[in-house]
Design a protein around this motif. Structure first.
Motif, PDB file in Angstrom:
ATOM      1  N   HIS A   1     -57.151 -10.356 -20.638  1.00 55.89           N
ATOM      2  CA  HIS A   1     -56.424  -9.093 -20.726  1.00 55.89           C
ATOM      3  C   HIS A   1     -57.234  -8.119 -21.579  1.00 55.89           C
ATOM      4  O   HIS A   1     -57.689  -8.487 -22.665  1.00 55.89           O
ATOM      5  CB  HIS A   1     -55.027  -9.325 -21.308  1.00 55.89           C
ATOM      6  N   LEU A   2     -57.393  -6.900 -21.078  1.00 56.39           N
ATOM      7  CA  LEU A   2     -58.198  -5.893 -21.763  1.00 56.39           C
ATOM      8  C   LEU A   2     -57.380  -4.632 -22.012  1.00 56.39           C
ATOM      9  O   LEU A   2     -56.337  -4.430 -21.376  1.00 56.39           O
ATOM     10  CB  LEU A   2     -59.438  -5.543 -20.926  1.00 56.39           C
ATOM     11  N   THR A   3     -57.866  -3.796 -22.908  1.00 53.25           N
ATOM     12  CA  THR A   3     -57.282  -2.489 -23.203  1.00 53.25           C
ATOM     13  C   THR A   3     -58.430  -1.487 -23.293  1.00 53.25           C
ATOM     14  O   THR A   3     -59.600  -1.891 -23.325  1.00 53.25           O
ATOM     15  CB  THR A   3     -56.520  -2.497 -24.543  1.00 53.25           C
ATOM     16  N   PRO A   4     -58.144  -0.193 -23.370  1.00 49.55           N
ATOM     17  CA  PRO A   4     -59.227   0.778 -23.546  1.00 49.55           C
ATOM     18  C   PRO A   4     -60.042   0.495 -24.817  1.00 49.55           C
ATOM     19  O   PRO A   4     -61.240   0.780 -24.869  1.00 49.55           O
ATOM     20  CB  PRO A   4     -58.507   2.123 -23.650  1.00 49.55           C
ATOM     21  N   GLN A   5     -59.420  -0.106 -25.814  1.00 47.19           N
ATOM     22  CA  GLN A   5     -60.108  -0.429 -27.058  1.00 47.19           C
ATOM     23  C   GLN A   5     -61.121  -1.572 -26.890  1.00 47.19           C
ATOM     24  O   GLN A   5     -61.928  -1.822 -27.790  1.00 47.19           O
ATOM     25  CB  GLN A   5     -59.104  -0.789 -28.166  1.00 47.19           C
ATOM     26  N   SER A   6     -61.102  -2.248 -25.745  1.00 46.72           N
ATOM     27  CA  SER A   6     -62.075  -3.314 -25.485  1.00 46.72           C
ATOM     28  C   SER A   6     -63.495  -2.753 -25.391  1.00 46.72           C
ATOM     29  O   SER A   6     -64.458  -3.491 -25.567  1.00 46.72           O
ATOM     30  CB  SER A   6     -61.729  -4.059 -24.198  1.00 46.72           C
ATOM     31  N   GLY A   7     -63.609  -1.470 -25.090  1.00 53.93           N
ATOM     32  CA  GLY A   7     -64.917  -0.821 -25.041  1.00 53.93           C
ATOM     33  C   GLY A   7     -65.607  -0.965 -23.708  1.00 53.93           C
ATOM     34  O   GLY A   7     -65.908   0.019 -23.059  1.00 53.93           O
TER      35      GLY A   7
END
Length: 141
Positions: free
Chosen positions: A91-97
């Protein structure tokens, strides 16, 4: 008359064959419903030949700007031959880069591994790559 003796091995664990195409479709449906999966935007890196299926390096990258408006929500890694078709979920978010995951997987023989990326807009993208495995892991007796 000669006496015979033998040993019988009994396991309490159920035997499980390699996943079938039906199992793979069921795993995708459980994860993503009946939404359309489009080929593209997902790149897999696996060695062309894995001498040992017990630890095969895998890298998955998705073409995404990873902004609040457009990012990868999850990456699922699926195997058509392993006993359980879902072998990884990230699971990823925009903060994952970056939309990039790297891991090692077990492979039960030569097969094409598939990665499916779910984007923030709900679209699904996939990529796949085949690897020849000379010594299989996940062997079922």
């Amino acid at each position: 008359m000669a006496a015979t003796s033998g040993v019988v091995f009994v396991s309490a664990l159920p035997m499980r064959a390699a996943a079938s195409e039906v199992d793979l479709i069921a795993a995708r449906t459980k994860l993503f419903g009946n939404r359309t999966i489009t080929e593209g935007r997902v790149t897999l890196e696996l060695p062309p030949i894995a001498e040992n299926g017990h630890s095969v390096p895998l890298k998955v990258e998705v073409d995404s700007p990873m902004t609040e408006a457009d990012y990868v929500k999850q990456i699922a890694i699926l195997s058509p031959r392993n006993p359980l078709p879902l072998i990884g979920q990230f699971h990823l978010t925009p903060q994952s880069g970056r939309a990039l995951v790297s891991t090692r997987i077990r492979m039960s023989g030569t097969q094409a591994i598939q990665a499916v990326a779910e984007m923030s807009d709900g679209s699904l993208w996939s990529g796949s790559m085949e690897t020849v495995v000379t010594l299989a892991a996940c062997v079922v007796l």
